[in-house]
Design a protein around this motif. Sequence first.
Motif, short mmCIF file in Angstrom:
data_model
loop_
_atom_site.label_atom_id
_atom_site.label_comp_id
_atom_site.label_asym_id
_atom_site.label_seq_id
_atom_site.Cartn_x
_atom_site.Cartn_y
_atom_site.Cartn_z
N LYS A 14 72.36 46.16 47.75
CA LYS A 14 71.76 45.17 48.65
C LYS A 14 71.18 44.05 47.80
O LYS A 14 70.82 44.27 46.63
CB LYS A 14 70.65 45.83 49.44
CG LYS A 14 71.16 46.98 50.27
CD LYS A 14 70.60 46.95 51.65
CE LYS A 14 71.41 47.85 52.54
NZ LYS A 14 71.52 47.44 53.89
N ILE A 15 71.09 42.88 48.37
CA ILE A 15 70.49 41.78 47.62
C ILE A 15 69.07 41.51 48.14
O ILE A 15 68.74 41.87 49.26
CB ILE A 15 71.34 40.49 47.68
CG1 ILE A 15 71.52 39.99 49.11
CG2 ILE A 15 72.68 40.73 47.02
CD1 ILE A 15 72.19 38.62 49.18
N ARG A 16 68.27 40.88 47.30
CA ARG A 16 66.89 40.62 47.70
C ARG A 16 66.79 39.32 48.52
O ARG A 16 66.20 39.30 49.60
CB ARG A 16 66.01 40.54 46.45
CG ARG A 16 64.57 40.25 46.78
CD ARG A 16 63.68 40.48 45.58
NE ARG A 16 62.31 40.29 45.95
CZ ARG A 16 61.30 40.54 45.14
NH1 ARG A 16 61.52 41.00 43.93
NH2 ARG A 16 60.07 40.35 45.54
N ASN A 17 67.34 38.27 47.96
CA ASN A 17 67.33 36.97 48.64
C ASN A 17 68.69 36.32 48.46
O ASN A 17 69.24 36.35 47.36
CB ASN A 17 66.28 36.04 48.00
CG ASN A 17 64.87 36.48 48.31
OD1 ASN A 17 64.47 36.54 49.47
ND2 ASN A 17 64.13 36.82 47.27
N GLY A 18 69.20 35.74 49.52
CA GLY A 18 70.46 35.02 49.39
C GLY A 18 71.28 35.12 50.65
O GLY A 18 70.75 35.22 51.76
N GLY A 67 70.19 34.32 45.78
CA GLY A 67 69.39 33.13 45.51
C GLY A 67 70.00 31.85 46.01
O GLY A 67 69.67 30.77 45.53
N ARG A 68 70.93 31.93 46.98
CA ARG A 68 71.59 30.71 47.46
C ARG A 68 71.79 30.85 48.97
O ARG A 68 72.34 31.86 49.42
CB ARG A 68 72.93 30.58 46.74
CG ARG A 68 73.91 29.57 47.31
CD ARG A 68 73.70 28.19 46.68
NE ARG A 68 74.94 27.46 46.46
CZ ARG A 68 75.68 26.90 47.41
NH1 ARG A 68 75.33 27.00 48.67
NH2 ARG A 68 76.79 26.25 47.08
N GLU A 92 63.80 38.86 51.13
CA GLU A 92 63.06 40.08 50.81
C GLU A 92 63.78 41.32 51.37
O GLU A 92 63.18 42.14 52.05
CB GLU A 92 61.60 40.00 51.30
CG GLU A 92 60.73 39.07 50.45
CD GLU A 92 60.72 39.45 48.95
OE1 GLU A 92 60.74 40.65 48.63
OE2 GLU A 92 60.73 38.52 48.12
N TYR A 93 65.05 41.41 51.10
CA TYR A 93 65.91 42.54 51.44
C TYR A 93 66.27 42.66 52.93
O TYR A 93 67.09 43.48 53.31
CB TYR A 93 65.30 43.88 50.96
CG TYR A 93 65.24 43.96 49.46
CD1 TYR A 93 66.40 44.15 48.71
CD2 TYR A 93 64.04 43.83 48.79
CE1 TYR A 93 66.35 44.21 47.32
CE2 TYR A 93 63.97 43.88 47.40
CZ TYR A 93 65.13 44.06 46.68
OH TYR A 93 65.08 44.12 45.32
#
Length: 156
Positions: A14-18, A67-68, A92-93
């Motif tokens: 999973k990504i945090r932000n993006g 981040g995008r 934030e996930y």
Amino acid sequence: MSSDRSEHELRVSKIRNGTVIDHIAGGQALNVLAILGIDGSEGFGVSIGMNVPSDRLGHKDILKVEGRELSQSEVDVLSLIAPEATINIVREYNVVEKNRVEPPEEVVGVLSCPNRNCISNDSEPVETRFEVLDEGVRCDYCSEIIREQIADHIDV
Ligand code: CTP
């Protein structure tokens, strides 16, 4: 998911932000990256899943860009090559927004015209403009219609 399947599955974290672009037609992920102008040199974390199993599409591509977030014009153009795509904004996930793409009325400055005699191909720089039709996209300058493989004409 059965424990047997999870043991054999390599899952992308999973990504945090993006942004997670899900349900992309199988094989189109690299074209989507081209539209976004991402080639890895920017330093964003990018995960690409190609031709992974999908309940809805049989198989699909998925892209996770850390981040995008995407602009509306980028999302509009994506719809031409990935009409089923879902754009998930992650902060934030958590998925804080989930949008389907919608075709725009026109696409400006993204596609190049396949007609060599079109004025948009002259050395004088003019921004390309295509009207979006049901059957493809039509050049505003010479009326050439691109019906298939629109991604091959992306000029980014
Ligand atoms: N995702 C992610 N990182 C997060 C949250 C979600 O990479 N922090 C990914 C999930 O792996 C999934 C996509 O974003 O591929 C959408 O997440 P979610 O809405 O939770 O999944 P689904 O409900 O399965 O989505 P859909 O209904 O659109 O198929």
